[in-house]
Design an enzyme around this catalytic site. Structure first.
Site, PDB file in Angstrom:
ATOM      1  N   LYS A 264      14.718  30.466  34.204  1.00 34.62           N
ATOM      2  CA  LYS A 264      14.597  30.789  32.780  1.00 34.62           C
ATOM      3  C   LYS A 264      15.177  29.663  31.950  1.00 34.62           C
ATOM      4  CE  LYS A 264      16.446  34.362  29.633  1.00 34.62           C
ATOM      5  NZ  LYS A 264      17.201  35.644  29.596  1.00 34.62           N
TER       6      LYS A 264
ATOM      7  N   LYS B 151      10.355  31.916  33.043  1.00 29.63           N
ATOM      8  CA  LYS B 151      10.626  32.689  31.832  1.00 29.63           C
ATOM      9  C   LYS B 151      11.153  31.782  30.718  1.00 29.63           C
ATOM     10  CE  LYS B 151      13.459  36.465  29.952  1.00 29.63           C
ATOM     11  NZ  LYS B 151      14.440  37.539  30.246  1.00 29.63           N
TER      12      LYS B 151
ATOM     13  N   ASP C  20      19.729  38.730  34.885  1.00 28.36           N
ATOM     14  CA  ASP C  20      19.576  37.393  34.313  1.00 28.36           C
ATOM     15  C   ASP C  20      20.951  36.710  34.328  1.00 28.36           C
ATOM     16  OD1 ASP C  20      17.171  38.701  33.672  1.00 28.36           O
ATOM     17  OD2 ASP C  20      16.886  37.484  31.878  1.00 28.36           O
TER      18      ASP C  20
END
Length: 308
Positions: free
Chosen positions: A208, A244, A145
């Site tokens: 995300k 996400k 991430d």
């Protein structure tokens, strides 16, 4: 494709109205609610990103990742043989080895995700970001991430943003890359759309919303804009990119609403751990409480459910 970026316009009032409508959606009840909640469990990135993380609390988190819901509750729902686990365990790079070893000892194949690239601020030289990514992969992380440099968005350096994300994608190697946009710090919904598009053009497997450390994290207006970008990118290229939301998602009802929104905007094919994740640390506890109530008809006491 800078042409895509220059033509972006977001009708903010319409997006906000749509988001307010989403909040009023009625939640599902009974067995349908239990099914949606179990689906949400399989899409959770169970996360601990604290300065006081230790090997022991990472081991405990990994055990919870493998056994997210009490076995007797799953048996009562007749899903105890479905192999229900969370989508991934997310930790800092320094704790990746602990998580990998704990999951290996538990005999499960849940992937370990690691935050990297100057998380959470992104205010780190690119060379250090790339080195951190490579180390996390070397330690055993199968998902990375990363977080973008917000200054590149705020100053309109779109080619620079593309190049930074592209190099991060290259450093990830075989690991899947989720690109955190930190949407609460991008200034406008138009910037959110542009950053989403560029992250996907640069090879991101997921986009995300947030690090969870910003003042404003996952919100429905931002979610709508990012999903519309994902849909447009799919129409233009045929590539499916995951989504996400992360930060501030704490209740079972919120989780179901996010699932419903994904279904409405992107379709049921996105409702899998391969294309949808929920970034959360405390959400699983509330979901387990709701399932306990559904099965037993009573509210769980403090000692009824294992701590996450």
């Amino acid at each position: 494709e800078l042409g895509w970026i220059s033509k972006v316009y977001v009708n903010r009032p319409a997006v906000v109205r749509h988001a307010e409508h989403i909040k009023k959606w009625r939640t599902v009840k009974g067995n349908w609610q239990a099914a949606w909640l179990l689906k949400a469990v399989t899409c959770i990135d169970l996360t601990t990103l604290s300065g006081d993380d230790t090997p022991s609390n990472v081991h405990r988190l990994c055990f919870k990742a493998k056994h997210p819901i009490r076995e007797d509750l799953l048996k009562a729902l007749d899903v105890h043989d479905k192999g229900i686990t969370v989508g991934a365990v997310c930790v800092y790079p320094a704790r990746v080895t602990d998580a990998v070893n704990a999951l290996k000892a538990a005999g499960c194949n849940i992937p370990v995700a690691s935050v990297a690239a100057g998380f959470p601020s992104g205010q780190t030289p690119l060379e250090i970001k790339l080195a951190e990514i490579k180390l996390a992969v070397e330690y055993g992380a199968r998902e990375i991430d990363i977080v973008i440099s917000r200054s590149l968005v705020l100053s309109g350096q779109w080619e620079g943003l593309y190049e930074e994300i592209r190099q991060c994608r290259e450093a990830c190697g075989e690991a899947r890359m989720k690109t955190i946009l930190a949407t609460g710090e991008l200034g406008s919904l138009a910037n959110v759309y542009k950053a989403s598009m560029i992250a996907m053009m640069a090879g991101s497997d997921f986009i995300k919303t947030s690090t969870g450390k910003e003042v404003e994290n996952a919100t429905f207006p931002v979610g709508v804009v990012m999903m519309r970008a994902i849909r447009e990118f799919y129409w233009q290229t045929g590539n499916k990119v995951g989504f996400k939301p992360a930060g501030g998602i704490r209740t079972a009802k919120e989780a179901i609403t996010w699932l419903m929104l994904v279904k409405e905007e992107l379709g049921v094919e996105w409702l899998t751990p391969e294309l949808f994740r929920l970034g959360a640390s405390s959400l699983l506890g509330d979901i387990e409480k709701q399932i306990f109530y559904h099965v037993t008809g009573t509210y769980a006491l403090q000692h009824d459910l294992a701590m996450a």
